[in-house]
Design a protein around this motif. Sequence first.
Motif, PDB file in Angstrom:
ATOM      1  N   PHE A   4     -23.561 -19.517  41.924  1.00 58.75           N
ATOM      2  CA  PHE A   4     -23.859 -18.946  43.227  1.00 58.75           C
ATOM      3  C   PHE A   4     -24.874 -19.865  43.871  1.00 58.75           C
ATOM      4  N   SER A   5     -24.477 -20.556  44.917  1.00 54.80           N
ATOM      5  CA  SER A   5     -25.401 -21.439  45.630  1.00 54.80           C
ATOM      6  C   SER A   5     -26.217 -20.605  46.603  1.00 54.80           C
ATOM      7  N   THR A   6     -27.517 -20.621  46.405  1.00 52.44           N
ATOM      8  CA  THR A   6     -28.418 -19.859  47.260  1.00 52.44           C
ATOM      9  C   THR A   6     -28.420 -20.461  48.659  1.00 52.44           C
ATOM     10  N   PRO A   7     -28.131 -19.667  49.680  1.00 51.44           N
ATOM     11  CA  PRO A   7     -28.221 -20.187  51.052  1.00 51.44           C
ATOM     12  C   PRO A   7     -29.656 -20.630  51.338  1.00 51.44           C
ATOM     13  N   PRO A   8     -29.833 -21.706  52.108  1.00 51.01           N
ATOM     14  CA  PRO A   8     -31.181 -22.234  52.368  1.00 51.01           C
ATOM     15  C   PRO A   8     -32.162 -21.191  52.913  1.00 51.01           C
ATOM     16  N   GLN A   9     -31.695 -20.317  53.800  1.00 51.94           N
ATOM     17  CA  GLN A   9     -32.587 -19.304  54.360  1.00 51.94           C
ATOM     18  C   GLN A   9     -33.065 -18.338  53.283  1.00 51.94           C
ATOM     19  N   LEU A  10     -32.167 -17.978  52.363  1.00 52.15           N
ATOM     20  CA  LEU A  10     -32.525 -17.073  51.280  1.00 52.15           C
ATOM     21  C   LEU A  10     -33.454 -17.763  50.281  1.00 52.15           C
ATOM     22  N   ALA A  11     -33.242 -19.058  50.047  1.00 54.64           N
ATOM     23  CA  ALA A  11     -34.130 -19.817  49.163  1.00 54.64           C
ATOM     24  C   ALA A  11     -35.548 -19.822  49.722  1.00 54.64           C
ATOM     25  N   ALA A  12     -35.673 -20.076  51.009  1.00 51.99           N
ATOM     26  CA  ALA A  12     -36.997 -20.085  51.644  1.00 51.99           C
ATOM     27  C   ALA A  12     -37.639 -18.708  51.559  1.00 51.99           C
ATOM     28  N   GLY A  34     -30.553 -26.954  43.127  1.00 56.94           N
ATOM     29  CA  GLY A  34     -31.955 -27.179  43.436  1.00 56.94           C
ATOM     30  C   GLY A  34     -32.484 -26.640  44.747  1.00 56.94           C
ATOM     31  N   LEU A  35     -31.770 -25.745  45.407  1.00 53.49           N
ATOM     32  CA  LEU A  35     -32.264 -25.267  46.703  1.00 53.49           C
ATOM     33  C   LEU A  35     -33.581 -24.501  46.595  1.00 53.49           C
ATOM     34  N   GLY A  85     -44.519 -18.539  28.703  1.00 52.09           N
ATOM     35  CA  GLY A  85     -45.322 -17.499  29.360  1.00 52.09           C
ATOM     36  C   GLY A  85     -46.409 -18.032  30.263  1.00 52.09           C
ATOM     37  N   ALA A  86     -46.498 -19.345  30.409  1.00 49.67           N
ATOM     38  CA  ALA A  86     -47.597 -19.950  31.173  1.00 49.67           C
ATOM     39  C   ALA A  86     -47.243 -20.262  32.623  1.00 49.67           C
ATOM     40  N   PHE A  87     -46.044 -19.919  33.067  1.00 46.06           N
ATOM     41  CA  PHE A  87     -45.657 -20.215  34.447  1.00 46.06           C
ATOM     42  C   PHE A  87     -46.312 -19.227  35.401  1.00 46.06           C
ATOM     43  N   ASP A  88     -46.664 -19.737  36.582  1.00 45.65           N
ATOM     44  CA  ASP A  88     -47.227 -18.875  37.616  1.00 45.65           C
ATOM     45  C   ASP A  88     -46.131 -18.088  38.335  1.00 45.65           C
ATOM     46  N   VAL A  89     -44.977 -18.717  38.473  1.00 46.26           N
ATOM     47  CA  VAL A  89     -43.866 -18.127  39.231  1.00 46.26           C
ATOM     48  C   VAL A  89     -42.555 -18.494  38.553  1.00 46.26           C
ATOM     49  N   VAL A  90     -41.620 -17.533  38.540  1.00 48.19           N
ATOM     50  CA  VAL A  90     -40.246 -17.801  38.114  1.00 48.19           C
ATOM     51  C   VAL A  90     -39.361 -17.396  39.276  1.00 48.19           C
ATOM     52  N   VAL A  91     -38.536 -18.332  39.744  1.00 49.87           N
ATOM     53  CA  VAL A  91     -37.639 -18.043  40.870  1.00 49.87           C
ATOM     54  C   VAL A  91     -36.195 -18.267  40.457  1.00 49.87           C
TER      55      VAL A  91
END
Length: 91
Positions: A4-12, A34-35, A85-91
């Motif tokens: 599923f390619s994330t649309p650029p607007q949704l990625a932002a 990589g979006l 467990g050391a990541f600040d954010v997971v997207v």
Amino acid sequence: RDQFSTPPQLAALAVLAAQVRPKDRVLEPSAGTGLLAVVAEACGASLTLNELAPTRAALLDGLFARATRRRYDGRHLPDLIVDAGAFDVVV
């Protein structure tokens, strides 16, 4: 392998909602093309990108030379990445 390619607007929007800040350590467990990573990098984050599919992983290698890149099955990341467990954010 489906993608599923994330649309650029949704990625932002996703990176904005995650409140990614400069110097944050960001994990993208299924980075695809990589979006989400592009937007997180633009926010100043350091990236760890994971993509199992060889073609997409090779694309990420070319686009994100400074990022840490992995090619694991995302279901097993907590067991395979020592500092998972050391990541600040997971997207």
